[in-house]
Design a protein around this motif. Sequence first.
Motif, short mmCIF file in Angstrom:
data_model
loop_
_atom_site.label_atom_id
_atom_site.label_comp_id
_atom_site.label_asym_id
_atom_site.label_seq_id
_atom_site.Cartn_x
_atom_site.Cartn_y
_atom_site.Cartn_z
N SER A 98 5.71 3.42 -6.98
CA SER A 98 6.89 2.69 -7.24
C SER A 98 7.98 2.65 -5.76
CB SER A 98 6.92 2.29 -8.66
OG SER A 98 8.01 4.11 -8.59
N SER A 99 7.42 2.77 -4.86
CA SER A 99 8.15 2.37 -4.04
C SER A 99 8.41 1.52 -2.57
CB SER A 99 7.87 3.88 -3.20
OG SER A 99 6.89 4.10 -2.03
N VAL A 100 9.24 1.26 -2.02
CA VAL A 100 9.06 0.58 -0.70
C VAL A 100 7.83 0.12 0.39
CG1 VAL A 100 10.23 -0.67 1.42
CG2 VAL A 100 11.48 0.47 -0.66
N ILE A 101 6.45 1.43 0.82
CA ILE A 101 5.74 1.58 0.53
C ILE A 101 4.55 2.01 -0.12
CG2 ILE A 101 4.49 2.47 2.51
CD1 ILE A 101 6.92 3.20 4.16
N GLN A 102 3.69 0.89 -0.39
CA GLN A 102 2.75 0.84 -1.19
C GLN A 102 1.37 0.44 -0.39
OE1 GLN A 102 3.62 -1.48 -4.96
NE2 GLN A 102 5.51 -0.81 -5.12
N THR A 103 0.74 0.56 -1.29
CA THR A 103 -1.12 0.73 -0.57
C THR A 103 -1.55 0.09 -1.91
OG1 THR A 103 -1.79 2.40 -1.37
CG2 THR A 103 -1.52 2.57 1.09
N SER A 104 -2.93 -1.26 -1.70
CA SER A 104 -3.18 -1.89 -2.64
C SER A 104 -4.21 -0.90 -2.80
CB SER A 104 -4.49 -2.80 -1.55
OG SER A 104 -5.42 -2.21 -0.72
N ARG A 105 -5.26 -1.49 -3.83
CA ARG A 105 -6.50 -0.55 -4.32
C ARG A 105 -7.33 -0.64 -3.33
NH1 ARG A 105 -7.53 -2.23 -10.70
NH2 ARG A 105 -5.56 -0.89 -11.75
N PRO A 106 -7.96 0.32 -2.90
CA PRO A 106 -8.84 0.87 -2.04
C PRO A 106 -10.12 -0.28 -2.07
CG PRO A 106 -8.95 2.86 -2.61
CD PRO A 106 -7.91 2.21 -3.71
N HIS A 107 -11.07 -0.55 -1.35
CA HIS A 107 -11.91 -1.63 -1.11
C HIS A 107 -12.95 -1.07 -0.70
CE1 HIS A 107 -8.47 -4.57 -2.91
NE2 HIS A 107 -8.11 -4.41 -1.18
N PRO A 108 -14.32 -1.11 -1.35
CA PRO A 108 -15.70 -0.83 -0.34
C PRO A 108 -15.90 -1.52 1.26
CG PRO A 108 -15.99 -1.21 -2.24
CD PRO A 108 -14.55 -1.70 -1.60
N GLY A 109 -17.14 -1.47 1.67
CA GLY A 109 -17.27 -2.23 2.58
C GLY A 109 -18.52 -1.39 3.84
N MET A 110 -19.40 -1.91 3.98
CA MET A 110 -20.46 -1.23 4.92
C MET A 110 -19.79 -1.45 6.59
SD MET A 110 -22.52 0.38 3.60
CE MET A 110 -23.77 0.77 4.14
N SER A 111 -19.99 -0.70 7.49
CA SER A 111 -19.92 -0.60 9.27
C SER A 111 -20.77 0.13 10.02
CB SER A 111 -18.64 -0.62 9.66
OG SER A 111 -18.17 -0.41 10.46
N VAL A 112 -21.31 -0.70 11.37
CA VAL A 112 -21.90 0.07 12.00
C VAL A 112 -20.76 1.00 13.18
CG1 VAL A 112 -24.03 -0.33 11.95
CG2 VAL A 112 -22.92 -1.65 13.97
N ASP A 113 -19.32 0.21 12.73
CA ASP A 113 -18.49 1.19 13.97
C ASP A 113 -16.85 0.65 12.94
OD1 ASP A 113 -16.62 0.83 16.34
OD2 ASP A 113 -17.74 -0.62 16.92
N LEU A 114 -17.10 2.26 12.46
CA LEU A 114 -16.23 1.79 12.05
C LEU A 114 -15.10 1.87 12.41
CD1 LEU A 114 -16.73 5.54 10.15
CD2 LEU A 114 -16.45 2.80 9.34
N GLU A 115 -14.62 2.31 13.76
CA GLU A 115 -13.32 2.14 14.96
C GLU A 115 -13.31 0.24 14.55
OE1 GLU A 115 -10.28 2.47 16.28
OE2 GLU A 115 -11.05 3.98 15.77
#
Length: 127
Positions: A98-115
């Motif tokens: 509960s601060s000025v910087i927060q994050t969303s809930r994590p979301h999943p996915g699939m990738s062959v190239d993460l970068e």
Amino acid sequence: MQEKHLYEYSVIRVLPAVEREEFVNVGIILFSKKAKFIKVYFALNEKRLACFSGDLDFEQLKSNLQSFEKIADGEKSGGKIAEMDLPSRFRWLTAVRSSVIQTSRPHPGMSVDLEKTAKRLFEDLVL
């Protein structure tokens, strides 16, 4: 055929006035346990953030977001949290705050190239 990696990502948000719950997306964190990959990208659009509040300390915000990078990268200057294993670092970075910087809930996915996926998410969700 390239292997697809399961990943999780979370959007980093700045809430200039926490009590109003309005936010601006400023970055992403992408993590893959199996690939042993974690990456943080961020960019501060000071003009956009100033529309929400004229009281923001942009140097402090930048410093705090750089700490996210240091922790993700496991840099010694990131403190004790940066010494944790990769999954623990991701969970700490994406913990509910509960601060000025927060994050969303994590979301999943699939990738062959993460970068490449991290850069695409950053461009789509932040820039």
